[in-house]
Design a protein around this motif. Structure first.
Motif, PDB file in Angstrom:
ATOM      1  N   SER A  32       0.813  -1.222   0.000  1.00 32.19           N
ATOM      2  CA  SER A  32       0.000   0.000   0.000  1.00 32.19           C
ATOM      3  C   SER A  32       0.849   1.276   0.000  1.00 32.19           C
ATOM      4  O   SER A  32       0.328   2.369  -0.256  1.00 32.19           O
ATOM      5  CB  SER A  32      -0.958   0.015   1.196  1.00 32.19           C
ATOM      6  N   ASP A  33       2.153   1.176   0.278  1.00 32.11           N
ATOM      7  CA  ASP A  33       3.020   2.345   0.182  1.00 32.11           C
ATOM      8  C   ASP A  33       3.024   2.921  -1.232  1.00 32.11           C
ATOM      9  O   ASP A  33       3.280   4.117  -1.416  1.00 32.11           O
ATOM     10  CB  ASP A  33       4.462   1.994   0.587  1.00 32.11           C
ATOM     11  N   TYR A  34       2.750   2.096  -2.208  1.00 32.35           N
ATOM     12  CA  TYR A  34       2.717   2.561  -3.595  1.00 32.35           C
ATOM     13  C   TYR A  34       1.478   3.397  -3.906  1.00 32.35           C
ATOM     14  O   TYR A  34       1.383   3.980  -4.987  1.00 32.35           O
ATOM     15  CB  TYR A  34       2.751   1.366  -4.558  1.00 32.35           C
ATOM     16  N   PHE A  35       0.517   3.450  -3.002  1.00 37.93           N
ATOM     17  CA  PHE A  35      -0.758   4.113  -3.287  1.00 37.93           C
ATOM     18  C   PHE A  35      -0.708   5.630  -3.113  1.00 37.93           C
ATOM     19  O   PHE A  35      -1.643   6.326  -3.484  1.00 37.93           O
ATOM     20  CB  PHE A  35      -1.864   3.567  -2.375  1.00 37.93           C
ATOM     21  N   HIS A  36       0.362   6.143  -2.513  1.00 40.88           N
ATOM     22  CA  HIS A  36       0.402   7.579  -2.214  1.00 40.88           C
ATOM     23  C   HIS A  36       1.852   8.039  -2.166  1.00 40.88           C
ATOM     24  O   HIS A  36       2.786   7.225  -2.203  1.00 40.88           O
ATOM     25  CB  HIS A  36      -0.271   7.862  -0.865  1.00 40.88           C
ATOM     26  N   ASP A  37       2.053   9.370  -2.093  1.00 37.45           N
ATOM     27  CA  ASP A  37       3.400   9.891  -1.864  1.00 37.45           C
ATOM     28  C   ASP A  37       3.462  10.507  -0.475  1.00 37.45           C
ATOM     29  O   ASP A  37       2.664  10.156   0.403  1.00 37.45           O
ATOM     30  CB  ASP A  37       3.804  10.856  -2.980  1.00 37.45           C
ATOM     31  N   GLU A  38       4.386  11.470  -0.253  1.00 36.01           N
ATOM     32  CA  GLU A  38       4.547  12.048   1.081  1.00 36.01           C
ATOM     33  C   GLU A  38       3.506  13.112   1.411  1.00 36.01           C
ATOM     34  O   GLU A  38       3.547  13.680   2.495  1.00 36.01           O
ATOM     35  CB  GLU A  38       5.957  12.653   1.211  1.00 36.01           C
ATOM     36  N   MET A  39       2.573  13.367   0.491  1.00 35.33           N
ATOM     37  CA  MET A  39       1.509  14.325   0.762  1.00 35.33           C
ATOM     38  C   MET A  39       0.163  13.652   0.442  1.00 35.33           C
ATOM     39  O   MET A  39      -0.485  13.929  -0.569  1.00 35.33           O
ATOM     40  CB  MET A  39       1.700  15.592  -0.078  1.00 35.33           C
ATOM     41  N   PRO A  40      -0.291  12.738   1.303  1.00 33.57           N
ATOM     42  CA  PRO A  40      -1.471  11.916   1.000  1.00 33.57           C
ATOM     43  C   PRO A  40      -2.778  12.696   0.935  1.00 33.57           C
ATOM     44  O   PRO A  40      -3.803  12.130   0.545  1.00 33.57           O
ATOM     45  CB  PRO A  40      -1.490  10.883   2.137  1.00 33.57           C
ATOM     46  N   TYR A  42      -3.600  14.601  -1.205  1.00 35.50           N
ATOM     47  CA  TYR A  42      -4.015  14.641  -2.611  1.00 35.50           C
ATOM     48  C   TYR A  42      -4.653  13.343  -3.071  1.00 35.50           C
ATOM     49  O   TYR A  42      -4.923  13.164  -4.256  1.00 35.50           O
ATOM     50  CB  TYR A  42      -2.817  14.988  -3.505  1.00 35.50           C
ATOM     51  N   GLY A  43      -4.862  12.431  -2.136  1.00 34.42           N
ATOM     52  CA  GLY A  43      -5.586  11.213  -2.466  1.00 34.42           C
ATOM     53  C   GLY A  43      -4.665  10.031  -2.700  1.00 34.42           C
ATOM     54  O   GLY A  43      -3.446  10.151  -2.727  1.00 34.42           O
ATOM     55  N   ILE A  74       2.947   4.647 -14.904  1.00 34.52           N
ATOM     56  CA  ILE A  74       3.390   5.638 -13.913  1.00 34.52           C
ATOM     57  C   ILE A  74       4.795   5.275 -13.444  1.00 34.52           C
ATOM     58  O   ILE A  74       4.980   4.274 -12.748  1.00 34.52           O
ATOM     59  CB  ILE A  74       2.445   5.678 -12.682  1.00 34.52           C
ATOM     60  N   PRO A  75       5.815   6.057 -13.803  1.00 35.51           N
ATOM     61  CA  PRO A  75       7.154   5.811 -13.250  1.00 35.51           C
ATOM     62  C   PRO A  75       7.233   6.326 -11.823  1.00 35.51           C
ATOM     63  O   PRO A  75       6.640   7.357 -11.487  1.00 35.51           O
ATOM     64  CB  PRO A  75       8.072   6.621 -14.180  1.00 35.51           C
ATOM     65  N   ARG A  76       7.957   5.617 -10.968  1.00 33.77           N
ATOM     66  CA  ARG A  76       8.030   6.010  -9.557  1.00 33.77           C
ATOM     67  C   ARG A  76       9.432   5.731  -9.017  1.00 33.77           C
ATOM     68  O   ARG A  76      10.016   4.689  -9.298  1.00 33.77           O
ATOM     69  CB  ARG A  76       6.999   5.240  -8.740  1.00 33.77           C
ATOM     70  N   GLY A  77       9.936   6.683  -8.230  1.00 31.78           N
ATOM     71  CA  GLY A  77      11.228   6.497  -7.585  1.00 31.78           C
ATOM     72  C   GLY A  77      11.050   6.111  -6.133  1.00 31.78           C
ATOM     73  O   GLY A  77      10.512   5.056  -5.811  1.00 31.78           O
ATOM     74  N   ALA A  78      11.449   6.997  -5.223  1.00 31.16           N
ATOM     75  CA  ALA A  78      11.350   6.692  -3.794  1.00 31.16           C
ATOM     76  C   ALA A  78       9.996   7.074  -3.211  1.00 31.16           C
ATOM     77  O   ALA A  78       9.718   6.785  -2.047  1.00 31.16           O
ATOM     78  CB  ALA A  78      12.468   7.408  -3.032  1.00 31.16           C
ATOM     79  N   GLY A  79       9.160   7.742  -3.989  1.00 25.49           N
ATOM     80  CA  GLY A  79       7.830   8.111  -3.494  1.00 25.49           C
ATOM     81  C   GLY A  79       7.850   9.253  -2.504  1.00 25.49           C
ATOM     82  O   GLY A  79       6.924   9.395  -1.694  1.00 25.49           O
ATOM     83  N   THR A  80       8.888  10.096  -2.549  1.00 28.79           N
ATOM     84  CA  THR A  80       9.014  11.180  -1.575  1.00 28.79           C
ATOM     85  C   THR A  80       8.437  12.502  -2.077  1.00 28.79           C
ATOM     86  O   THR A  80       8.603  13.534  -1.424  1.00 28.79           O
ATOM     87  CB  THR A  80      10.491  11.411  -1.203  1.00 28.79           C
ATOM     88  N   GLY A  81       7.767  12.489  -3.230  1.00 31.31           N
ATOM     89  CA  GLY A  81       7.204  13.716  -3.788  1.00 31.31           C
ATOM     90  C   GLY A  81       6.108  14.293  -2.918  1.00 31.31           C
ATOM     91  O   GLY A  81       5.565  13.635  -2.026  1.00 31.31           O
ATOM     92  N   LEU A  82       5.747  15.555  -3.214  1.00 34.36           N
ATOM     93  CA  LEU A  82       4.779  16.277  -2.377  1.00 34.36           C
ATOM     94  C   LEU A  82       3.597  16.816  -3.173  1.00 34.36           C
ATOM     95  O   LEU A  82       2.872  17.673  -2.681  1.00 34.36           O
ATOM     96  CB  LEU A  82       5.488  17.435  -1.661  1.00 34.36           C
ATOM     97  N   THR A  83       3.380  16.313  -4.397  1.00 31.96           N
ATOM     98  CA  THR A  83       2.272  16.821  -5.199  1.00 31.96           C
ATOM     99  C   THR A  83       1.412  15.714  -5.815  1.00 31.96           C
ATOM    100  O   THR A  83       0.574  15.991  -6.662  1.00 31.96           O
ATOM    101  CB  THR A  83       2.782  17.725  -6.340  1.00 31.96           C
ATOM    102  N   GLY A  84       1.608  14.467  -5.406  1.00 29.77           N
ATOM    103  CA  GLY A  84       0.840  13.372  -5.992  1.00 29.77           C
ATOM    104  C   GLY A  84       1.272  13.019  -7.396  1.00 29.77           C
ATOM    105  O   GLY A  84       0.519  12.376  -8.128  1.00 29.77           O
TER     106      GLY A  84
END
Length: 478
Positions: A32-40, A42-43, A74-84
């Motif tokens: 479930s960590d893949y479902f969001h970034d550091e600013m959840p 935004y959904g 959807i490419p994804r790195g560490a998931g530390t982004g803040l805008t979804g």
């Protein structure tokens, strides 16, 4: 309404498994960590499939299958982004780039390094230091991937002297949404060779292509650094000092401002007190944290003395010198933990990272404070005073989420308009992603949005790559 994208069928899933055996996860296998970034706020969005890729060729094959079957990617790195930006808002296939984490080699004659996109900023910084080199971009999140940094054109604390990530990208390998592989840029310092496709890719947040290799510029590491903690009675005096650093040619490596409340939160989080709260009977309300770098300590000490004279004349209460490794580490650890400190004490959180001209910072922050008074949430701010990039957080613990979102939406629209009025932009380094695209549309206007949309359509004719971000929303066309 017609559905724009198809779903991943069992047959397509088997194609993915044939490309990368043992690295394909579907349904309940997906963390479930893949479902969001550091600013959840935004959904959340659940991808149908997560694939751990490790080569450019594998990514190209995966993307080609997605293109042929009209599947979102959807490419994804560490998931530390803040805008979804790295969230699967339309389902589809998420490609986890974090295992592509090799530093491929240094070219010490040309001062560049080749890396895979999953290399962490912290790991490159430490490795380059061993070579006597510095990778100047210094975003606050040290454990973000370099691919993510490039995708958002991350800035950070050294941008005031050395510039943003964009200034250090020489070349890259990219998989296009069609599955084609292209190389952009070269190991050179200048070019007038057609449109800069390299610069289009930088800051595109995974909407135009998937970066699979980077060639990054390095510089010789400065031999010495020294930091100053400069306390002020109030934020207005603190910010008003900032232009004087440039007028006096001090060239700080980093120049950060912070209000007392955020410093207290950070120190609670770290369990260590670093910044003075009262000096000779004066209550401190704000701080500048400044770093200078150079070839020798004598030069830096002379510069520090000059800077101290200027800031004290301009209203600083004191100047504290952090000239030992421990003192510098403690001061910058406090600054680097601001977001984590806020998150630890806050149930509902949203943020913006506007950038305004340096001489407008004080006026802008005064406006923000006034605007926030009619709402129920609390505002905390800090940021890069040297380049005008401000981080403004809305925080609440006693509001329901619906009310919080409604109030924050009104507040953000207001302060984004003010930033534009003062000659600023709505994001300095975090990007637009999913959470800020409506604000971008209002700020940029219909012509600029049409041009951005046209670029997106040229790179991505089926609009499958990271849909719902920046300038394209498939739900508007469904």
């Amino acid at each position: 309404m017609a559905k724009k994208y198809n779903e991943v069928t069992p047959e397509i899933l088997e194609q993915f498994k044939a490309i990368v055996p043992g690295k394909v996860y579907a349904g309940e296998e997906i963390n479930s960590d893949y479902f969001h970034d550091e600013m959840p706020i935004y959904g959340k969005g659940a991808p149908e499939v997560v694939i751990e890729a490790t080569t450019t060729e594998d990514i190209a094959a995966i993307v080609k299958v997605c293109y042929e079957n009209s599947l979102p990617v959807i490419p994804r790195g560490a998931g530390t982004g803040l805008t979804g930006a790295a969230v699967a808002v339309d389902g589809g296939v998420m490609i986890d780039m974090s295992k592509m984490n090799k530093i491929l080699g240094y070219d010490l004659e040309n001062f560049v390094v080749r890396v895979e996109p999953g290399v962490l900023l912290n790991d490159l910084a430490e490795d380059a230091q061993k070579q006597g080199l510095l990778y100047p971009p210094d975003p606050g999140e040290k454990f973000a991937t370099l691919g993510g940094n490039v995708s958002t054109n991350a800035g950070g604390m050294r941008a005031v002297k050395y510039g943003c990530t964009r200034d250090y990208v020489r070349a890259m390998t990219v998989v296009l949404p069609t599955g084609e592989i292209v190389k952009l840029g070269a190991t050179v310092s200048k070019t007038s060779t057609g449109y800069s496709l390299l610069n289009l890719m930088i800051g595109s947040e995974g909407t135009l292509g998937i970066i699979t290799e980077l060639t990054l510029k390095l510089i010789p590491a400065p031999k010495e650094t020294i930091s100053l903690i400069i306390p002020y009675e109030n934020l207005e005096d603190c910010i008003a000092t900032v232009p004087k650093f440039f007028m006096n040619h001090f060239q700080p490596q980093a120049l950060e401002f912070m209000e007392k409340e955020i410093v207290l939160a950070s120190e609670r989080y770290l369990g260590k007190s670093v910044f003075p709260k009262q000096v000779e009977g004066v209550d401190i309300g704000a701080y500048l944290l400044v770093t200078f770098d150079g070839d020798n300590m004598e030069q830096l000490e002379e510069l520090t003395e000059q800077a101290a004279e200027v800031v004290l004349d301009a209203g600083a209460v004191d100047v504290l010198v952090a000239d030992t490794p421990a003192k510098k580490k403690d001061a910058w650890a406090a600054r680097s933990s601001f977001l984590e400190a806020i998150e630890a004490e806050t149930k509902l959180l949203d943020e913006c990272d506007v950038v305004v001209p340096v001489n407008q910072i004080a006026k802008y922050l005064t406006y923000v404070k006034g605007a926030s008074e009619k709402y129920d949430f609390e505002v905390k701010s800090f940021g890069h005073a040297g380049d005008g990039n401000l981080h403004i957080y809305t925080c609440a613990n006693d509001m329901d989420e619906e009310t919080f979102k409604k109030q924050v939406s009104e507040f953000m629209a207001d302060i984004y308009r003010k930033a534009a009025e003062l000659g600023g932009l709505i994001s300095g380094e975090h990007g637009i992603g999913f959470g800020k695209k409506d604000y971008l549309a209002e700020f940029a206007g219909p012509v600029n949005m049409r041009l951005m949309r046209g670029i997106k359509e040229t790179f991505d004719p089926k609009m499958i790559l990271n849909p719902g971000k920046i300038c394209y929303d498939p739900k508007e066309e469904a």
